[in-house]
Design a protein around this motif. Structure first.
Motif, short mmCIF file in Angstrom:
data_model
loop_
_atom_site.label_atom_id
_atom_site.label_comp_id
_atom_site.label_asym_id
_atom_site.label_seq_id
_atom_site.Cartn_x
_atom_site.Cartn_y
_atom_site.Cartn_z
N VAL A 110 -4.82 -49.66 46.90
CA VAL A 110 -4.33 -50.27 48.13
C VAL A 110 -3.30 -49.34 48.74
O VAL A 110 -2.34 -48.95 48.06
CB VAL A 110 -3.73 -51.67 47.87
N GLU A 111 -3.50 -48.98 49.97
CA GLU A 111 -2.58 -48.10 50.68
C GLU A 111 -2.19 -48.75 52.01
O GLU A 111 -2.97 -49.50 52.60
CB GLU A 111 -3.23 -46.74 50.95
N GLY A 112 -0.97 -48.45 52.46
CA GLY A 112 -0.52 -48.93 53.76
C GLY A 112 0.67 -49.86 53.66
O GLY A 112 1.02 -50.38 52.59
N THR A 113 1.31 -50.06 54.79
CA THR A 113 2.46 -50.96 54.91
C THR A 113 2.27 -51.86 56.13
O THR A 113 1.53 -51.52 57.06
CB THR A 113 3.77 -50.17 55.06
N LEU A 114 2.94 -52.99 56.11
CA LEU A 114 2.89 -53.96 57.20
C LEU A 114 4.31 -54.21 57.69
O LEU A 114 5.21 -54.53 56.92
CB LEU A 114 2.26 -55.27 56.71
N GLU A 135 0.58 -49.57 59.03
CA GLU A 135 0.60 -48.11 58.92
C GLU A 135 -0.04 -47.67 57.62
O GLU A 135 0.04 -48.35 56.60
CB GLU A 135 2.04 -47.58 58.99
N GLY A 136 -0.68 -46.49 57.68
CA GLY A 136 -1.17 -45.82 56.47
C GLY A 136 -2.43 -46.40 55.87
O GLY A 136 -2.62 -46.30 54.65
N LEU A 137 -3.32 -46.99 56.66
CA LEU A 137 -4.58 -47.49 56.12
C LEU A 137 -5.54 -46.35 55.83
O LEU A 137 -5.47 -45.29 56.45
CB LEU A 137 -5.23 -48.48 57.11
N LEU A 138 -6.42 -46.57 54.88
CA LEU A 138 -7.41 -45.56 54.49
C LEU A 138 -8.78 -45.94 55.03
O LEU A 138 -9.13 -47.12 55.07
CB LEU A 138 -7.48 -45.44 52.96
N GLU A 139 -9.53 -44.93 55.43
CA GLU A 139 -10.90 -45.16 55.90
C GLU A 139 -11.77 -45.61 54.73
O GLU A 139 -11.80 -44.98 53.68
CB GLU A 139 -11.47 -43.88 56.51
N GLN A 140 -12.48 -46.73 54.91
CA GLN A 140 -13.34 -47.26 53.86
C GLN A 140 -14.69 -46.57 53.80
O GLN A 140 -15.31 -46.49 52.75
CB GLN A 140 -13.54 -48.77 54.08
N SER A 141 -15.19 -46.08 54.92
CA SER A 141 -16.50 -45.44 54.96
C SER A 141 -16.47 -44.34 56.00
O SER A 141 -15.89 -44.50 57.07
CB SER A 141 -17.58 -46.48 55.31
N PRO A 142 -17.11 -43.19 55.69
CA PRO A 142 -17.13 -42.10 56.68
C PRO A 142 -18.06 -42.38 57.85
O PRO A 142 -17.98 -41.68 58.87
CB PRO A 142 -17.62 -40.90 55.85
N THR A 143 -18.94 -43.37 57.73
CA THR A 143 -19.92 -43.64 58.79
C THR A 143 -19.40 -44.60 59.85
O THR A 143 -19.97 -44.68 60.94
CB THR A 143 -21.20 -44.20 58.18
N THR A 188 -4.57 -62.14 64.29
CA THR A 188 -4.24 -61.28 65.41
C THR A 188 -5.52 -60.78 66.08
O THR A 188 -6.63 -61.06 65.64
CB THR A 188 -3.41 -60.09 64.94
N ARG A 189 -5.33 -60.03 67.14
CA ARG A 189 -6.47 -59.40 67.80
C ARG A 189 -6.95 -58.23 66.95
O ARG A 189 -6.25 -57.77 66.04
CB ARG A 189 -6.06 -58.92 69.19
N ILE A 190 -8.13 -57.74 67.26
CA ILE A 190 -8.74 -56.63 66.52
C ILE A 190 -8.44 -55.32 67.24
O ILE A 190 -8.63 -55.21 68.46
CB ILE A 190 -10.26 -56.83 66.39
N VAL A 191 -7.95 -54.35 66.48
CA VAL A 191 -7.69 -53.01 67.01
C VAL A 191 -8.75 -52.08 66.43
O VAL A 191 -8.82 -51.88 65.22
CB VAL A 191 -6.27 -52.53 66.66
N LYS A 192 -9.57 -51.50 67.28
CA LYS A 192 -10.70 -50.70 66.82
C LYS A 192 -10.32 -49.23 66.67
O LYS A 192 -9.60 -48.67 67.49
CB LYS A 192 -11.87 -50.82 67.80
N GLY A 193 -10.81 -48.64 65.58
CA GLY A 193 -10.72 -47.19 65.38
C GLY A 193 -9.33 -46.67 65.18
O GLY A 193 -9.00 -45.61 65.71
N SER A 194 -8.48 -47.38 64.40
CA SER A 194 -7.12 -46.91 64.19
C SER A 194 -6.70 -47.24 62.76
O SER A 194 -6.94 -48.35 62.28
CB SER A 194 -6.16 -47.57 65.18
N CYS A 195 -6.08 -46.26 62.09
CA CYS A 195 -5.50 -46.48 60.77
C CYS A 195 -4.04 -46.87 60.85
O CYS A 195 -3.43 -47.23 59.83
CB CYS A 195 -5.63 -45.22 59.92
N ASN A 196 -3.44 -46.83 62.05
CA ASN A 196 -2.06 -47.26 62.27
C ASN A 196 -2.03 -48.17 63.49
O ASN A 196 -1.46 -47.81 64.54
CB ASN A 196 -1.13 -46.06 62.46
N PRO A 197 -2.64 -49.34 63.41
CA PRO A 197 -2.77 -50.18 64.61
C PRO A 197 -1.45 -50.85 64.99
O PRO A 197 -0.66 -51.26 64.14
CB PRO A 197 -3.81 -51.23 64.18
N LEU A 198 -1.24 -50.96 66.29
CA LEU A 198 -0.10 -51.70 66.86
C LEU A 198 -0.62 -53.05 67.35
O LEU A 198 -1.62 -53.12 68.07
CB LEU A 198 0.53 -50.91 68.01
#
Length: 400
Positions: A110-114, A135-143, A188-198
């Motif tokens: 588990v990586e990241g902070t809230l 902040e600091g989320l990891l990509e689960q899949s390269p696709t 919350t709402r969904i933030v697409k394509g971000s590993c550090n969503p606001l």
């Protein structure tokens, strides 16, 4: 020729026999001499390595004979045979083992902070929570890219202890867990394509008394959105409100932890197996939830699904029953099992709450899972298999 022909042939045969015996003796002598030389060289190499290790530990001077690798053929053959035996196992078992290992790796990593803020408004008697950033989320899949969102649950408990045999802590000790109740759920709402969503989304929950804060935990789950509602949990943060001074806005940043389940009730489940007709009877008898103010139009319903030998069977739904402290169903669902033996069978019971007076979407209260896996077997399942054609009832924890 001075001798008959038969004596000549006999002499030639004896000559060839002596020659063959001589060659055999010479080969045996060479084999024995090479084996002795190999053992002598191995001992010499080991002594040189030991001598070089002692010198390196004292004076840091590496000397001696070059390191020579002497392999044991028998050990290598045994290792290769184990690898070949593992490779010859059925593909379904290997795929399941790989899936379990991958799932365990995902659960432990588990990586990241809230970052969030929390505040109790005494004038309006409500709790205000603002989700700021992850902040600091990891990509689960390269696709595919991440589509994170945060789901909040306000959990309330009056420290009521419930004795459920199936619920144990991480260390396996049979401690009596606390029964929780979900006061409010939001996301919350969904933030697409971000590993550090606001985010910046704000939520409020009415609380009549400030004393209730000592019995409330705030549970925030960071999830990856999926179109088919299979949202994967990336991590969670739990905040006990009784330990914080939230009379003024307090901003915190916490590390994401491994997701855990909370006990929200218990279910009396009955199981019976009929081996001749290859059927399984699952009886939902009673459901007990935390004591709270229950609305008059609140009702409970359940969904029972069975998966055997990696094939999903048809699920069944119960009828809606008016909710009370102990809701009685007394309904039985029948499932046709595949061919025996049953290497894997999993029974999942999902309990939902709905409103009968008006059309509103039902929401999940909790789930329980019981059955048999290839590596483990539930106690309720093992007792049922020992008591064929007899219903076996047992209480199970309802988790969320």
């Amino acid at each position: 020729m001075p001798f008959p022909d038969k004596y000549c042939i006999l002499g030639i045969s004896v000559t060839f026999l002596l020659l063959a015996l001589g060659i055999l003796a010479w080969q045996v002598f060479r084999c024995c001499s090479q084996k002795y030389t190999t053992y002598t060289r191995q001992d010499t190499v080991n002594n040189d390595q030991l001598y070089s290790d002692e010198k390196s530990g004292t004076a840091r001077i590496y000397s001696g004979a070059p390191s020579t690798r002497v392999e044991n053929v028998n050990t290598e053959v045994r290792r290769l045979s184990r690898c070949l035996s593992q490779a010859s196992l059925p593909s379904s078992g290997s795929v399941q083992a790989d899936g379990e290992m991958e799932e365990q790796a995902n659960n432990t990593k588990v990586e990241g902070t809230l970052r969030f803020s929390i505040y109790y408004d005494q004038l309006q008697s409500q709790l205000v929570v603002t989700i700021l950033q992850v902040e600091g989320l990891l990509e689960q899949s390269p696709t595919r890219t991440l589509q994170p969102f945060v789901k909040l649950r306000l959990m309330w408990s009056n420290s009521e202890e419930v004795e459920v045999e199936e619920c144990t802590d991480e260390e396996g000790e049979g401690t009596a867990p606390v029964l929780w109740k979900v006061l409010q759920e939001c996301r919350t709402r969904i933030v697409k394509g971000s590993c550090n969503p606001l985010f910046g989304d704000q939520f409020s929950c009415p609380l009549l008394q400030e004393k209730q804060l000592h019995h409330i935990n705030l549970r925030m789950e960071v999830r990856d959105f999926d179109t088919f509602s299979r949202h994967s949990v990336l991590g969670e943060v739990r905040v006990p409100l009784g330990r914080l001074n939230i009379s003024y806005p307090l901003e915190l940043q916490e590390d994401l932890m491994i997701p855990q389940k909370d006990l929200v009730g218990k279910v009396l489940l009955s199981l019976k197996i009929l081996p001749t007709s290859q059927r399984l009877e699952v009886g939902l008898l009673k459901v007990r939830t935390a004591h709270s103010e229950i609305s008059s139009d609140a009702a409970l319903c359940a969904r029972i699904s069975v998966q055997c030998n990696q094939s999903k069977l048809r699920y069944m739904k119960t009828s809606a029953v008016a909710r009370c402290l102990v809701t009685v169903f007394n309904e039985v669902a029948m499932f046709s099992l595949p061919e025996f033996p049953l290497e894997q069978c999993k029974i999942v019971v999902s309990v939902y709450e709905m409103r009968t007076a008006k059309k509103s979407p039902k929401h999940l209260i909790g789930q329980l899972t019981v059955g048999k896996e290839k590596s483990s077997e539930d106690k309720h399942w093992s007792v049922m298999m020992c008591s064929v054609r007899q219903p076996i009832a047992k209480w199970h924890g309802l988790l969320i």
